[in-house]
Design an enzyme around this catalytic site. Sequence first.
Site, PDB file in Angstrom:
ATOM      1  N   TYR A  78     -21.148 -15.621  11.942  1.00 34.43           N
ATOM      2  CA  TYR A  78     -22.501 -15.606  11.372  1.00 34.43           C
ATOM      3  C   TYR A  78     -22.812 -14.227  10.807  1.00 34.43           C
ATOM      4  O   TYR A  78     -23.397 -14.099   9.733  1.00 34.43           O
ATOM      5  CB  TYR A  78     -23.556 -15.993  12.419  1.00 34.43           C
ATOM      6  CG  TYR A  78     -24.902 -16.212  11.768  1.00 34.43           C
ATOM      7  CD1 TYR A  78     -25.251 -17.459  11.257  1.00 34.43           C
ATOM      8  CD2 TYR A  78     -25.796 -15.153  11.613  1.00 34.43           C
ATOM      9  CE1 TYR A  78     -26.462 -17.650  10.599  1.00 34.43           C
ATOM     10  CE2 TYR A  78     -27.013 -15.347  10.957  1.00 34.43           C
ATOM     11  CZ  TYR A  78     -27.333 -16.588  10.457  1.00 34.43           C
ATOM     12  OH  TYR A  78     -28.524 -16.778   9.805  1.00 34.43           O
ATOM     13  N   PHE A 130     -32.222 -15.712 -20.901  1.00 30.93           N
ATOM     14  CA  PHE A 130     -31.414 -16.785 -20.325  1.00 30.93           C
ATOM     15  C   PHE A 130     -32.360 -17.648 -19.487  1.00 30.93           C
ATOM     16  O   PHE A 130     -33.289 -17.143 -18.869  1.00 30.93           O
ATOM     17  CB  PHE A 130     -30.235 -16.285 -19.488  1.00 30.93           C
ATOM     18  CG  PHE A 130     -29.403 -17.450 -19.032  1.00 30.93           C
ATOM     19  CD1 PHE A 130     -28.632 -18.140 -19.957  1.00 30.93           C
ATOM     20  CD2 PHE A 130     -29.466 -17.925 -17.735  1.00 30.93           C
ATOM     21  CE1 PHE A 130     -27.918 -19.279 -19.578  1.00 30.93           C
ATOM     22  CE2 PHE A 130     -28.757 -19.057 -17.355  1.00 30.93           C
ATOM     23  CZ  PHE A 130     -27.983 -19.740 -18.277  1.00 30.93           C
ATOM     24  N   THR A 131     -32.080 -18.961 -19.477  1.00 29.71           N
ATOM     25  CA  THR A 131     -33.022 -19.935 -18.896  1.00 29.71           C
ATOM     26  C   THR A 131     -33.476 -19.581 -17.478  1.00 29.71           C
ATOM     27  O   THR A 131     -34.669 -19.412 -17.225  1.00 29.71           O
ATOM     28  CB  THR A 131     -32.387 -21.330 -18.906  1.00 29.71           C
ATOM     29  OG1 THR A 131     -31.100 -21.257 -18.290  1.00 29.71           O
ATOM     30  CG2 THR A 131     -32.215 -21.858 -20.323  1.00 29.71           C
ATOM     31  N   ASP A 221     -27.220  -8.397 -16.232  1.00 30.08           N
ATOM     32  CA  ASP A 221     -26.704  -9.699 -15.841  1.00 30.08           C
ATOM     33  C   ASP A 221     -25.200  -9.632 -16.115  1.00 30.08           C
ATOM     34  O   ASP A 221     -24.753  -9.729 -17.254  1.00 30.08           O
ATOM     35  CB  ASP A 221     -27.371 -10.812 -16.657  1.00 30.08           C
ATOM     36  CG  ASP A 221     -26.874 -12.196 -16.240  1.00 30.08           C
ATOM     37  OD1 ASP A 221     -25.761 -12.283 -15.684  1.00 30.08           O
ATOM     38  OD2 ASP A 221     -27.590 -13.181 -16.473  1.00 30.08           O
ATOM     39  N   LYS A 264     -18.587 -17.669 -12.978  1.00 24.51           N
ATOM     40  CA  LYS A 264     -18.010 -17.512 -14.318  1.00 24.51           C
ATOM     41  C   LYS A 264     -16.831 -16.537 -14.240  1.00 24.51           C
ATOM     42  O   LYS A 264     -15.765 -16.912 -13.760  1.00 24.51           O
ATOM     43  CB  LYS A 264     -19.073 -17.019 -15.303  1.00 24.51           C
ATOM     44  CG  LYS A 264     -20.061 -18.101 -15.756  1.00 24.51           C
ATOM     45  CD  LYS A 264     -21.101 -18.421 -14.733  1.00 24.51           C
ATOM     46  CE  LYS A 264     -22.293 -19.125 -15.312  1.00 24.51           C
ATOM     47  NZ  LYS A 264     -23.276 -19.458 -14.268  1.00 24.51           N
ATOM     48  N   ARG A 388     -27.965 -26.317 -26.368  1.00 24.35           N
ATOM     49  CA  ARG A 388     -28.567 -24.993 -26.192  1.00 24.35           C
ATOM     50  C   ARG A 388     -29.492 -24.767 -27.383  1.00 24.35           C
ATOM     51  O   ARG A 388     -29.191 -24.019 -28.292  1.00 24.35           O
ATOM     52  CB  ARG A 388     -27.499 -23.890 -26.129  1.00 24.35           C
ATOM     53  CG  ARG A 388     -26.522 -24.006 -24.992  1.00 24.35           C
ATOM     54  CD  ARG A 388     -26.974 -23.397 -23.674  1.00 24.35           C
ATOM     55  NE  ARG A 388     -27.996 -24.131 -22.982  1.00 24.35           N
ATOM     56  CZ  ARG A 388     -28.426 -23.810 -21.754  1.00 24.35           C
ATOM     57  NH1 ARG A 388     -27.916 -22.787 -21.113  1.00 24.35           N
ATOM     58  NH2 ARG A 388     -29.379 -24.499 -21.175  1.00 24.35           N
ATOM     59  N   PHE A 455     -34.088 -29.131 -19.408  1.00 29.29           N
ATOM     60  CA  PHE A 455     -32.830 -29.633 -19.978  1.00 29.29           C
ATOM     61  C   PHE A 455     -31.930 -30.288 -18.953  1.00 29.29           C
ATOM     62  O   PHE A 455     -31.136 -31.164 -19.285  1.00 29.29           O
ATOM     63  CB  PHE A 455     -32.079 -28.491 -20.674  1.00 29.29           C
ATOM     64  CG  PHE A 455     -31.915 -27.278 -19.810  1.00 29.29           C
ATOM     65  CD1 PHE A 455     -32.884 -26.296 -19.791  1.00 29.29           C
ATOM     66  CD2 PHE A 455     -30.806 -27.134 -18.991  1.00 29.29           C
ATOM     67  CE1 PHE A 455     -32.755 -25.185 -18.964  1.00 29.29           C
ATOM     68  CE2 PHE A 455     -30.663 -26.029 -18.165  1.00 29.29           C
ATOM     69  CZ  PHE A 455     -31.641 -25.057 -18.150  1.00 29.29           C
TER      70      PHE A 455
END
Length: 463
Positions: A78, A130-131, A221, A264, A388, A455
Amino acid sequence: MAYPKPSRRSWAEPWKIKMVEPIRMTTSADREKFMVEAGYNTFLLRSEDVYIDLLTDSGTNAMSDRQWSGLMLGDEAYAGSRNFYNLWEAVTRYYGYKYLVPTHQGRGAEHILSKIMIHAGDTIPGNMYFTTTRLHQELAGGTFVDVIIDEAHDPANAHPFKGNVDLAKLRHVIDEAGPGKIPYVSIAGTVNMAGGQPQSMENLRAVRAICQPQGIPIVLDATRAVENAYFIQQREPGYQSKKVAEILKEYCSYTDTCTMSAKKDALVNIGGWLATNEQGLFEEARNMVVVYEGLHTYGGLAGRDMEAMACGIAESVQDDHIRARIGQVEYLGNHLLDWGIPIVQPIGGHAVFLDAKAFYPHIPQSQYPAQALACYVYIDSGVRTMERGAVSAGRDPKTGEERFPNLELVRVTIPRRVYTQAHMDVVAESVLEVFEQREQARGLKMTYEPKYLRFFQARFEPA
Ligand code: P70
Protein backbone atom coordinates in the site's frame (compact mmCIF):
# COMPACT_ATOMS: atom_id res chain seq x y z
CA MET A 1 27.35 -7.57 -61.82
CA ALA A 2 25.94 -4.11 -61.33
CA TYR A 3 22.69 -3.68 -59.46
CA PRO A 4 20.70 -0.46 -59.64
CA LYS A 5 21.16 1.42 -56.38
CA PRO A 6 17.95 1.93 -54.40
CA SER A 7 17.01 5.58 -54.29
CA ARG A 8 16.66 5.35 -50.54
CA ARG A 9 17.23 2.81 -47.82
CA SER A 10 14.05 1.55 -46.15
CA TRP A 11 13.64 1.65 -42.42
CA ALA A 12 12.00 -1.14 -40.48
CA GLU A 13 10.55 -1.41 -37.01
CA PRO A 14 13.22 -1.99 -34.32
CA TRP A 15 11.25 -4.92 -32.85
CA LYS A 16 9.82 -8.28 -33.82
CA ILE A 17 6.48 -9.77 -32.88
CA LYS A 18 6.36 -12.39 -30.13
CA MET A 19 2.64 -12.60 -29.40
CA VAL A 20 -0.33 -11.83 -31.61
CA GLU A 21 -3.92 -10.80 -30.96
CA PRO A 22 -6.38 -11.92 -33.64
CA ILE A 23 -8.71 -9.25 -35.02
CA ARG A 24 -12.11 -9.77 -36.57
CA MET A 25 -13.26 -8.81 -40.06
CA THR A 26 -16.89 -7.75 -40.48
CA THR A 27 -19.04 -6.99 -43.53
CA SER A 28 -20.14 -3.51 -44.50
CA ALA A 29 -23.77 -4.54 -43.82
CA ASP A 30 -22.73 -5.52 -40.25
CA ARG A 31 -20.90 -2.25 -39.83
CA GLU A 32 -23.82 -0.14 -40.97
CA LYS A 33 -25.92 -1.80 -38.28
CA PHE A 34 -23.22 -1.33 -35.62
CA MET A 35 -22.89 2.35 -36.55
CA VAL A 36 -26.63 2.95 -36.11
CA GLU A 37 -26.56 1.14 -32.76
CA ALA A 38 -23.59 3.30 -31.73
CA GLY A 39 -25.51 6.50 -32.54
CA TYR A 40 -22.98 7.40 -35.25
CA ASN A 41 -20.30 7.85 -32.62
CA THR A 42 -17.11 5.78 -32.98
CA PHE A 43 -16.56 5.97 -29.20
CA LEU A 44 -19.73 3.93 -28.73
CA LEU A 45 -18.69 1.02 -30.97
CA ARG A 46 -17.62 -2.23 -29.39
CA SER A 47 -13.94 -2.93 -29.88
CA GLU A 48 -14.67 -6.45 -31.20
CA ASP A 49 -16.59 -4.87 -34.10
CA VAL A 50 -13.52 -2.88 -35.14
CA TYR A 51 -10.97 -4.21 -37.63
CA ILE A 52 -8.12 -1.69 -37.34
CA ASP A 53 -8.50 0.52 -34.30
CA LEU A 54 -7.10 3.99 -34.91
CA LEU A 55 -9.37 5.74 -32.43
CA THR A 56 -6.45 6.73 -30.26
CA ASP A 57 -2.82 6.13 -29.36
CA SER A 58 -3.80 6.34 -25.70
CA GLY A 59 -3.28 3.18 -23.67
CA THR A 60 -3.39 1.16 -26.89
CA ASN A 61 0.38 0.65 -27.19
CA ALA A 62 2.08 -2.76 -27.28
CA MET A 63 4.35 -3.28 -24.30
CA SER A 64 7.78 -4.86 -24.71
CA ASP A 65 8.88 -8.17 -23.19
CA ARG A 66 10.80 -6.15 -20.61
CA GLN A 67 7.72 -4.19 -19.64
CA TRP A 68 5.72 -7.40 -19.32
CA SER A 69 8.42 -8.87 -17.08
CA GLY A 70 8.26 -5.65 -15.08
CA LEU A 71 4.62 -6.50 -14.32
CA MET A 72 5.85 -9.57 -12.45
CA LEU A 73 8.05 -7.37 -10.30
CA GLY A 74 5.09 -5.41 -8.97
CA ASP A 75 5.55 -4.54 -5.31
CA GLU A 76 1.92 -4.21 -4.32
CA ALA A 77 2.56 -2.63 -0.95
CA TYR A 78 0.00 0.00 0.00
CA ALA A 79 2.77 2.40 0.93
CA GLY A 80 6.31 2.92 -0.34
CA SER A 81 6.26 0.44 -3.24
CA ARG A 82 9.66 -0.17 -4.80
CA ASN A 83 8.11 0.49 -8.22
CA PHE A 84 7.14 4.00 -7.16
CA TYR A 85 10.79 4.81 -6.49
CA ASN A 86 11.81 3.27 -9.83
CA LEU A 87 9.23 5.44 -11.58
CA TRP A 88 10.34 8.56 -9.74
CA GLU A 89 13.94 7.83 -10.73
CA ALA A 90 12.97 7.36 -14.40
CA VAL A 91 10.96 10.60 -14.51
CA THR A 92 13.82 12.53 -12.92
CA ARG A 93 16.42 10.94 -15.17
CA TYR A 94 14.61 11.44 -18.48
CA TYR A 95 12.30 14.41 -17.88
CA GLY A 96 14.42 16.15 -15.26
CA TYR A 97 11.78 17.12 -12.68
CA LYS A 98 12.67 16.80 -9.01
CA TYR A 99 9.40 15.64 -7.50
CA LEU A 100 6.82 13.10 -8.63
CA VAL A 101 3.17 12.42 -7.80
CA PRO A 102 1.75 9.42 -9.71
CA THR A 103 -1.85 9.55 -10.96
CA HIS A 104 -4.11 7.01 -12.66
CA GLN A 105 -3.82 8.89 -15.98
CA GLY A 106 -3.30 12.37 -17.41
CA ARG A 107 -6.59 13.94 -16.38
CA GLY A 108 -5.99 12.85 -12.78
CA ALA A 109 -2.87 15.04 -12.80
CA GLU A 110 -4.73 17.87 -14.57
CA HIS A 111 -7.47 17.76 -11.95
CA ILE A 112 -5.06 18.06 -9.03
CA LEU A 113 -2.92 20.71 -10.68
CA SER A 114 -5.91 22.87 -11.69
CA LYS A 115 -7.46 22.65 -8.22
CA ILE A 116 -4.23 23.76 -6.59
CA MET A 117 -3.06 26.44 -8.99
CA ILE A 118 -6.21 28.04 -10.47
CA HIS A 119 -8.48 30.50 -8.65
CA ALA A 120 -11.83 31.85 -9.84
CA GLY A 121 -11.32 34.58 -12.45
CA ASP A 122 -7.84 33.39 -13.50
CA THR A 123 -6.70 33.27 -17.12
CA ILE A 124 -4.61 30.43 -18.50
CA PRO A 125 -2.92 31.13 -21.84
CA GLY A 126 -1.84 28.09 -23.82
CA ASN A 127 -0.82 26.75 -27.23
CA MET A 128 -4.28 25.50 -28.21
CA TYR A 129 -6.77 23.83 -25.92
CA PHE A 130 -6.95 20.17 -25.11
CA THR A 131 -10.40 18.85 -24.13
CA THR A 132 -9.70 17.43 -20.65
CA THR A 133 -7.05 20.03 -19.81
CA ARG A 134 -9.34 22.97 -20.59
CA LEU A 135 -12.30 21.39 -18.81
CA HIS A 136 -10.29 21.04 -15.57
CA GLN A 137 -9.12 24.65 -15.94
CA GLU A 138 -12.74 25.77 -16.37
CA LEU A 139 -14.05 23.62 -13.51
CA ALA A 140 -11.46 25.31 -11.27
CA GLY A 141 -12.86 28.73 -12.27
CA GLY A 142 -10.28 29.66 -14.90
CA THR A 143 -10.60 30.69 -18.54
CA PHE A 144 -8.34 29.24 -21.19
CA VAL A 145 -7.06 31.64 -23.87
CA ASP A 146 -5.50 30.29 -27.04
CA VAL A 147 -2.16 31.94 -27.88
CA ILE A 148 -0.90 29.52 -30.52
CA ILE A 149 0.40 30.96 -33.82
CA ASP A 150 -2.26 31.56 -36.50
CA GLU A 151 -0.64 28.99 -38.80
CA ALA A 152 -1.79 26.24 -36.42
CA HIS A 153 -5.42 26.94 -37.30
CA ASP A 154 -4.79 26.46 -41.02
CA PRO A 155 -4.63 22.76 -41.97
CA ALA A 156 -2.76 23.42 -45.24
CA ASN A 157 -0.02 25.62 -43.76
CA ALA A 158 3.30 23.71 -43.71
CA HIS A 159 5.03 25.65 -40.89
CA PRO A 160 7.50 23.20 -39.26
CA PHE A 161 6.54 24.22 -35.70
CA LYS A 162 2.80 24.80 -35.71
CA GLY A 163 2.79 24.21 -31.95
CA ASN A 164 4.61 27.50 -31.35
CA VAL A 165 3.22 30.18 -29.09
CA ASP A 166 2.59 33.57 -30.72
CA LEU A 167 4.70 35.68 -28.37
CA ALA A 168 2.78 38.88 -29.14
CA LYS A 169 -0.50 37.18 -28.29
CA LEU A 170 1.00 35.85 -25.06
CA ARG A 171 2.30 39.28 -24.02
CA HIS A 172 -1.07 40.79 -24.80
CA VAL A 173 -2.97 38.26 -22.66
CA ILE A 174 -0.55 38.82 -19.75
CA ASP A 175 -0.93 42.60 -20.02
CA GLU A 176 -4.74 42.42 -20.24
CA ALA A 177 -5.22 40.03 -17.32
CA GLY A 178 -2.23 41.15 -15.24
CA PRO A 179 0.46 38.64 -14.25
CA GLY A 180 -1.22 38.10 -10.86
CA LYS A 181 -4.25 36.60 -12.61
CA ILE A 182 -2.18 34.14 -14.62
CA PRO A 183 -1.45 31.08 -12.47
CA TYR A 184 0.68 29.52 -15.23
CA VAL A 185 1.13 29.25 -18.96
CA SER A 186 -0.11 25.93 -20.30
CA ILE A 187 2.23 24.47 -22.92
CA ALA A 188 1.81 21.26 -24.85
CA GLY A 189 4.39 19.62 -27.08
CA THR A 190 3.27 18.16 -29.45
CA VAL A 191 -0.10 19.88 -29.80
CA ASN A 192 -2.78 17.22 -30.17
CA MET A 193 -5.67 19.38 -31.40
CA ALA A 194 -3.48 21.19 -33.95
CA GLY A 195 -2.69 17.85 -35.57
CA GLY A 196 0.17 16.51 -33.46
CA GLN A 197 2.33 19.54 -34.26
CA PRO A 198 5.56 20.36 -32.41
CA GLN A 199 6.82 23.44 -30.63
CA SER A 200 10.43 24.50 -31.24
CA MET A 201 13.00 24.75 -28.47
CA GLU A 202 13.62 28.35 -29.45
CA ASN A 203 9.95 29.18 -28.98
CA LEU A 204 9.74 27.56 -25.54
CA ARG A 205 12.88 29.44 -24.51
CA ALA A 206 11.25 32.69 -25.65
CA VAL A 207 8.08 31.88 -23.67
CA ARG A 208 10.32 31.27 -20.67
CA ALA A 209 12.01 34.64 -21.15
CA ILE A 210 8.61 36.36 -21.07
CA CYS A 211 7.23 34.42 -18.09
CA GLN A 212 10.20 34.16 -15.74
CA PRO A 213 10.71 37.87 -14.97
CA GLN A 214 6.99 38.18 -14.16
CA GLY A 215 7.02 35.14 -11.90
CA ILE A 216 4.64 33.13 -14.12
CA PRO A 217 5.35 29.39 -14.07
CA ILE A 218 5.14 27.17 -17.14
CA VAL A 219 3.22 23.91 -16.93
CA LEU A 220 4.01 21.42 -19.67
CA ASP A 221 1.59 18.81 -20.90
CA ALA A 222 4.33 16.25 -21.53
CA THR A 223 2.01 13.60 -22.95
CA ARG A 224 3.80 13.51 -26.32
CA ALA A 225 6.96 15.49 -25.47
CA VAL A 226 9.23 12.69 -26.70
CA GLU A 227 7.60 13.02 -30.12
CA ASN A 228 8.10 16.78 -29.87
CA ALA A 229 11.79 16.20 -29.12
CA TYR A 230 12.10 14.02 -32.22
CA PHE A 231 10.70 16.81 -34.41
CA ILE A 232 13.18 19.26 -32.87
CA GLN A 233 15.98 16.84 -33.74
CA GLN A 234 14.70 16.58 -37.32
CA ARG A 235 13.77 20.22 -37.96
CA GLU A 236 15.46 22.70 -35.65
CA PRO A 237 18.96 23.99 -36.52
CA GLY A 238 21.57 22.86 -34.01
CA TYR A 239 19.79 19.71 -32.81
CA GLN A 240 20.60 17.17 -35.55
CA SER A 241 23.45 15.51 -33.70
CA LYS A 242 21.72 15.45 -30.32
CA LYS A 243 19.91 12.40 -28.99
CA VAL A 244 16.15 12.61 -28.47
CA ALA A 245 16.70 11.90 -24.76
CA GLU A 246 18.98 14.91 -24.45
CA ILE A 247 16.56 17.17 -26.33
CA LEU A 248 13.65 16.03 -24.17
CA LYS A 249 15.51 16.94 -21.02
CA GLU A 250 16.44 20.37 -22.32
CA TYR A 251 12.85 21.01 -23.43
CA CYS A 252 11.45 20.13 -20.01
CA SER A 253 14.12 22.23 -18.30
CA TYR A 254 12.39 25.41 -19.50
CA THR A 255 9.24 24.43 -17.62
CA ASP A 256 8.47 24.19 -13.90
CA THR A 257 5.90 21.43 -13.74
CA CYS A 258 4.39 18.81 -15.99
CA THR A 259 1.27 16.73 -16.22
CA MET A 260 1.56 13.47 -18.10
CA SER A 261 -0.65 10.89 -19.69
CA ALA A 262 1.83 8.00 -19.75
CA LYS A 263 -0.65 6.09 -21.92
CA LYS A 264 0.94 7.76 -24.95
CA ASP A 265 4.72 8.32 -25.17
CA ALA A 266 5.53 6.13 -22.16
CA LEU A 267 4.22 2.97 -23.88
CA VAL A 268 1.85 1.69 -21.20
CA ASN A 269 -1.84 0.88 -21.08
CA ILE A 270 -2.58 2.98 -17.99
CA GLY A 271 -0.81 5.59 -15.88
CA GLY A 272 0.18 9.20 -15.54
CA TRP A 273 1.87 11.67 -13.24
CA LEU A 274 2.36 15.19 -12.05
CA ALA A 275 6.03 16.16 -11.76
CA THR A 276 7.47 19.44 -10.59
CA ASN A 277 10.53 21.30 -9.41
CA GLU A 278 8.45 23.35 -6.96
CA GLN A 279 8.56 21.94 -3.47
CA GLY A 280 5.44 23.78 -2.29
CA LEU A 281 3.34 22.54 -5.20
CA PHE A 282 4.70 19.04 -4.68
CA GLU A 283 3.63 19.02 -1.07
CA GLU A 284 0.13 20.25 -1.89
CA ALA A 285 -0.24 17.79 -4.76
CA ARG A 286 1.04 14.91 -2.68
CA ASN A 287 -1.58 15.76 -0.11
CA MET A 288 -4.43 16.22 -2.59
CA VAL A 289 -3.71 13.01 -4.49
CA VAL A 290 -4.78 10.98 -1.45
CA VAL A 291 -8.25 12.56 -1.71
CA TYR A 292 -8.88 11.80 -5.38
CA GLU A 293 -6.51 9.09 -6.62
CA GLY A 294 -4.84 7.04 -3.90
CA LEU A 295 -1.82 7.20 -1.61
CA HIS A 296 1.00 9.41 -2.89
CA THR A 297 3.19 6.39 -3.63
CA TYR A 298 0.71 4.79 -6.05
CA GLY A 299 -1.81 7.46 -7.16
CA GLY A 300 -4.51 5.04 -8.36
CA LEU A 301 -2.08 2.58 -9.98
CA ALA A 302 -0.88 -0.90 -9.10
CA GLY A 303 2.82 -1.30 -8.33
CA ARG A 304 3.20 -3.31 -11.54
CA ASP A 305 1.75 -0.43 -13.59
CA MET A 306 4.42 1.90 -12.23
CA GLU A 307 7.14 -0.63 -13.08
CA ALA A 308 5.90 -0.94 -16.68
CA MET A 309 5.88 2.85 -16.91
CA ALA A 310 9.42 3.22 -15.57
CA CYS A 311 10.61 0.74 -18.18
CA GLY A 312 8.44 2.29 -20.94
CA ILE A 313 9.91 5.74 -20.31
CA ALA A 314 13.43 4.44 -20.92
CA GLU A 315 12.34 2.68 -24.12
CA SER A 316 10.38 5.68 -25.36
CA VAL A 317 13.37 8.00 -25.64
CA GLN A 318 15.47 5.62 -27.78
CA ASP A 319 16.10 7.24 -31.16
CA ASP A 320 15.41 3.99 -33.05
CA HIS A 321 12.04 3.63 -31.42
CA ILE A 322 10.81 7.13 -32.00
CA ARG A 323 12.09 7.28 -35.58
CA ALA A 324 10.12 4.14 -36.47
CA ARG A 325 7.05 5.30 -34.55
CA ILE A 326 6.80 8.64 -36.32
CA GLY A 327 8.07 7.03 -39.54
CA GLN A 328 4.95 4.86 -39.60
CA VAL A 329 2.68 7.88 -39.23
CA GLU A 330 4.58 9.59 -42.05
CA TYR A 331 4.27 6.50 -44.22
CA LEU A 332 0.49 6.63 -43.96
CA GLY A 333 0.33 10.40 -44.37
CA ASN A 334 2.55 10.42 -47.46
CA HIS A 335 0.37 7.75 -49.05
CA LEU A 336 -2.67 10.00 -48.65
CA LEU A 337 -0.81 13.09 -49.86
CA ASP A 338 0.30 11.22 -52.99
CA TRP A 339 -3.36 10.63 -53.79
CA GLY A 340 -4.29 14.28 -53.24
CA ILE A 341 -6.31 13.61 -50.09
CA PRO A 342 -6.58 16.72 -47.88
CA ILE A 343 -4.77 16.17 -44.57
CA VAL A 344 -3.22 18.48 -42.02
CA GLN A 345 0.32 19.37 -42.97
CA PRO A 346 3.00 18.77 -41.93
CA ILE A 347 2.11 15.19 -40.97
CA GLY A 348 1.77 14.97 -37.18
CA GLY A 349 3.60 12.86 -34.64
CA HIS A 350 0.87 10.50 -33.45
CA ALA A 351 -1.74 10.69 -36.18
CA VAL A 352 -2.74 11.71 -39.65
CA PHE A 353 -5.57 14.25 -39.50
CA LEU A 354 -8.10 14.32 -42.35
CA ASP A 355 -9.43 17.75 -43.21
CA ALA A 356 -13.19 17.15 -43.16
CA LYS A 357 -14.06 20.67 -44.35
CA ALA A 358 -12.03 20.00 -47.51
CA PHE A 359 -13.60 16.53 -47.92
CA TYR A 360 -17.13 17.79 -47.49
CA PRO A 361 -17.48 21.49 -48.41
CA HIS A 362 -21.22 20.82 -48.92
CA ILE A 363 -21.83 19.80 -45.29
CA PRO A 364 -22.16 22.81 -42.94
CA GLN A 365 -20.09 22.62 -39.76
CA SER A 366 -23.34 22.57 -37.76
CA GLN A 367 -23.90 19.13 -39.29
CA TYR A 368 -20.55 17.84 -38.03
CA PRO A 369 -18.70 16.89 -41.22
CA ALA A 370 -15.80 15.30 -39.31
CA GLN A 371 -18.15 13.14 -37.24
CA ALA A 372 -19.78 12.00 -40.49
CA LEU A 373 -16.41 11.30 -42.13
CA ALA A 374 -15.33 9.08 -39.22
CA CYS A 375 -18.57 7.10 -39.67
CA TYR A 376 -18.07 6.66 -43.43
CA VAL A 377 -14.53 5.35 -42.93
CA TYR A 378 -15.73 2.84 -40.35
CA ILE A 379 -18.57 1.62 -42.56
CA ASP A 380 -16.21 1.30 -45.52
CA SER A 381 -13.53 -0.81 -43.86
CA GLY A 382 -13.99 -1.27 -40.11
CA VAL A 383 -11.20 1.24 -39.45
CA ARG A 384 -12.09 3.27 -36.37
CA THR A 385 -11.01 6.93 -36.13
CA MET A 386 -12.04 9.92 -34.00
CA GLU A 387 -13.73 13.27 -34.63
CA ARG A 388 -11.67 16.34 -33.66
CA GLY A 389 -13.85 19.26 -34.68
CA ALA A 390 -17.05 20.95 -33.56
CA VAL A 391 -18.31 17.97 -31.55
CA SER A 392 -15.03 17.85 -29.59
CA ALA A 393 -14.94 21.63 -29.12
CA GLY A 394 -18.29 21.57 -27.26
CA ARG A 395 -19.98 24.69 -25.92
CA ASP A 396 -18.70 27.93 -24.42
CA PRO A 397 -19.35 27.60 -20.66
CA LYS A 398 -20.41 31.27 -20.40
CA THR A 399 -22.70 31.69 -23.41
CA GLY A 400 -23.74 28.06 -23.92
CA GLU A 401 -23.17 28.52 -27.65
CA GLU A 402 -21.53 25.77 -29.68
CA ARG A 403 -17.88 26.44 -30.54
CA PHE A 404 -17.03 25.98 -34.21
CA PRO A 405 -13.25 25.67 -34.50
CA ASN A 406 -11.37 26.34 -37.72
CA LEU A 407 -10.05 22.82 -37.64
CA GLU A 408 -12.74 20.25 -38.43
CA LEU A 409 -10.69 17.07 -38.46
CA VAL A 410 -10.78 13.31 -38.27
CA ARG A 411 -7.85 11.88 -36.39
CA VAL A 412 -6.41 8.65 -37.76
CA THR A 413 -4.32 7.78 -34.72
CA ILE A 414 -1.54 5.22 -34.73
CA PRO A 415 -0.92 3.18 -31.56
CA ARG A 416 2.77 2.49 -30.88
CA ARG A 417 4.25 -0.85 -31.96
CA VAL A 418 0.83 -2.38 -32.71
CA TYR A 419 0.13 -2.34 -36.45
CA THR A 420 2.27 -3.13 -39.49
CA GLN A 421 2.86 -1.27 -42.71
CA ALA A 422 0.29 -3.57 -44.39
CA HIS A 423 -2.36 -2.29 -41.98
CA MET A 424 -1.41 1.23 -42.99
CA ASP A 425 -1.95 0.34 -46.66
CA VAL A 426 -5.45 -0.96 -45.89
CA VAL A 427 -6.25 2.25 -43.99
CA ALA A 428 -4.97 4.46 -46.81
CA GLU A 429 -7.04 2.61 -49.39
CA SER A 430 -10.18 2.93 -47.29
CA VAL A 431 -9.70 6.69 -46.87
CA LEU A 432 -9.22 6.95 -50.64
CA GLU A 433 -12.46 5.07 -51.25
CA VAL A 434 -14.38 7.38 -48.92
CA PHE A 435 -12.73 10.40 -50.55
CA GLU A 436 -13.89 9.22 -53.98
CA GLN A 437 -17.47 8.88 -52.66
CA ARG A 438 -17.35 12.31 -50.98
CA GLU A 439 -20.08 13.99 -53.00
CA GLN A 440 -22.75 11.57 -51.76
CA ALA A 441 -21.90 12.13 -48.09
CA ARG A 442 -24.48 13.57 -45.70
CA GLY A 443 -24.14 15.38 -42.39
CA LEU A 444 -25.48 14.46 -38.95
CA LYS A 445 -27.66 15.95 -36.27
CA MET A 446 -27.06 15.44 -32.57
CA THR A 447 -29.85 13.62 -30.77
CA TYR A 448 -28.23 13.28 -27.34
CA GLU A 449 -25.71 15.68 -25.83
CA PRO A 450 -23.99 14.98 -22.49
CA LYS A 451 -22.92 17.91 -20.34
CA TYR A 452 -19.18 17.21 -20.06
CA LEU A 453 -16.81 16.14 -22.88
CA ARG A 454 -19.82 15.50 -25.07
CA PHE A 455 -17.86 13.80 -27.87
CA PHE A 456 -17.38 10.64 -25.80
CA GLN A 457 -21.07 9.81 -25.43
CA ALA A 458 -23.07 12.00 -27.83
CA ARG A 459 -25.49 10.29 -30.23
CA PHE A 460 -26.41 11.30 -33.77
CA GLU A 461 -28.60 10.45 -36.72
CA PRO A 462 -28.40 11.43 -40.39
CA ALA A 463 -29.42 15.07 -40.94
C1 P70 B 1 -6.26 10.97 -26.94
C2 P70 B 1 -6.21 10.86 -25.43
C3 P70 B 1 -5.39 12.39 -23.77
C4 P70 B 1 -4.64 13.56 -23.39
C5 P70 B 1 -3.88 14.29 -24.33
C6 P70 B 1 -3.19 15.43 -23.94
C7 P70 B 1 -2.38 16.22 -24.91
C8 P70 B 1 -3.98 15.18 -21.74
C9 P70 B 1 -4.68 14.03 -22.08
C10 P70 B 1 -5.49 13.35 -21.01
C11 P70 B 1 -7.50 10.44 -24.80
C12 P70 B 1 -8.60 11.38 -25.09
C13 P70 B 1 -8.94 12.35 -24.16
C14 P70 B 1 -9.94 13.25 -24.45
C15 P70 B 1 -10.58 13.19 -25.67
C16 P70 B 1 -10.29 12.19 -26.57
C17 P70 B 1 -9.30 11.30 -26.28
N1 P70 B 1 -5.67 12.09 -24.94
N2 P70 B 1 -3.27 15.85 -22.67
O1 P70 B 1 -6.82 10.06 -27.54
O2 P70 B 1 -4.86 12.18 -20.64
O3 P70 B 1 -6.50 10.40 -21.30
O4 P70 B 1 -4.59 9.93 -19.73
O5 P70 B 1 -6.51 11.30 -18.98
O6 P70 B 1 -3.80 13.89 -25.61
O7 P70 B 1 -5.70 11.91 -27.51
P1 P70 B 1 -5.68 10.89 -20.14
